[in-house]
Design an enzyme around this catalytic site. Structure first.
Site, PDB file in Angstrom:
ATOM      1  N   PRO A  73       0.827  -1.207   0.000  1.00 36.33           N
ATOM      2  CG  PRO A  73       0.012  -1.014   2.179  1.00 36.33           C
ATOM      3  CD  PRO A  73       0.712  -1.965   1.255  1.00 36.33           C
ATOM      4  CG  PHE A  74      -0.335   4.317   1.265  1.00 37.16           C
ATOM      5  CD1 PHE A  74      -1.297   5.156   0.739  1.00 37.16           C
ATOM      6  CD2 PHE A  74      -0.657   3.499   2.340  1.00 37.16           C
ATOM      7  CE1 PHE A  74      -2.574   5.202   1.303  1.00 37.16           C
ATOM      8  CE2 PHE A  74      -1.932   3.533   2.895  1.00 37.16           C
ATOM      9  CZ  PHE A  74      -2.898   4.382   2.378  1.00 37.16           C
ATOM     10  NE  ARG A  75       3.284   5.090  -6.841  1.00 36.25           N
ATOM     11  CZ  ARG A  75       3.227   4.353  -7.940  1.00 36.25           C
ATOM     12  NH1 ARG A  75       4.018   3.294  -8.056  1.00 36.25           N
ATOM     13  NH2 ARG A  75       2.404   4.648  -8.921  1.00 36.25           N
ATOM     14  CG  LEU A  76       4.997   2.501   2.083  1.00 39.25           C
ATOM     15  CD1 LEU A  76       4.507   2.659   3.514  1.00 39.25           C
ATOM     16  CD2 LEU A  76       6.343   3.209   1.898  1.00 39.25           C
ATOM     17  CG  HIS A  77       6.132  -1.422  -3.933  1.00 32.86           C
ATOM     18  ND1 HIS A  77       4.749  -1.398  -4.001  1.00 32.86           N
ATOM     19  CD2 HIS A  77       6.560  -0.414  -4.746  1.00 32.86           C
ATOM     20  CE1 HIS A  77       4.364  -0.439  -4.834  1.00 32.86           C
ATOM     21  NE2 HIS A  77       5.448   0.179  -5.287  1.00 32.86           N
TER      22      HIS A  77
END
Length: 210
Positions: free
Chosen positions: A183-187
């Site tokens: 989520p939120f580009r917190l890969h």
């Protein structure tokens, strides 16, 4: 030897010791959810000047020894890999929001491996391997169709032999990176590095910022 497929393998909170277990699980899930060509992968090679070149190929086999694909050795990628036996592969599965990046050395498969796979191909594909001067200039579609007709007539009633210029490459990984969407580009990014020495291949791991 191909590893057994474990249950759903996540990398957010766990670090499996064997990257092939993760790959087996992810590939199986992609096979179940991808609409087309779950085994498609981007292959990158380099030329004599170090200029990279990328294209899509299909993974045809894999195990602890590496990842195998087949091609015309006189094609652009074939010539580059024979001259500079290093490559990078990338799988991207949009349906499961995951990708795998592989970097390593390249070697030719054995003649027995190539013969076995070639014999398993549809006859039209076998004939196509003879007819296509892959990556070289083509004046028009009719030129290709004439060559297909020529080899179809030659091999139409019997077994199609494997062309001497057609075989496979195995990429032996030195680095494998698993990426899964967060989520939120917190890969999540988990990297395995091959460690030389000893009779068995060992891996070190590290996590990367997204």
């Amino acid at each position: 030897m191909r590893p057994e497929i474990p249950g759903n393998t996540m990398i957010r909170d766990t670090t499996p010791s064997d990257p092939y277990h993760v790959f087996a699980a992810w590939l199986k899930e992609a096979e179940e959810k991808e609409l087309n060509d779950h085994n498609a992968m981007c292959l990158a090679s380099v030329d004599a000047d170090g200029m990279p070149s990328a294209r899509m190929v299909l993974l045809k086999d894999w195990d602890h020894e590496g990842f195998i694909f087949y091609t015309n050795f006189e094609s652009r990628k074939g010539e580059q890999l024979l001259a500079h036996p290093k490559a990078a592969l990338m799988f991207h599965w949009k349906s499961v929001r995951r990708s795998v990046r592989i970097e390593g050395m390249v070697e030719q498969v054995t003649a027995e491996e190539a013969d076995e796979y070639f014999a398993s191909r549809p006859k039209q594909s076998q004939i196509g391997a003879w007819a296509s001067d892959q990556s070289r200039p083509l004046k028009g579609r009719f030129e290709l169709e004439k060559k297909v007709a020529k080899f179809a007539a030659k091999y139409g009633l019997g077994t199609v032999p494997r062309p001497p210029h057609w075989s496979g490459f195995r990429v032996r990984p030195q680095r494998i990176e698993f990426w899964q969407d967060g989520p939120f580009r917190l890969h999540d990014r988990l990297v395995y590095h091959s460690v030389s020495g000893g009779s068995e291949k060992r891996w070190t791991t590290e996590r990367l910022y997204p």
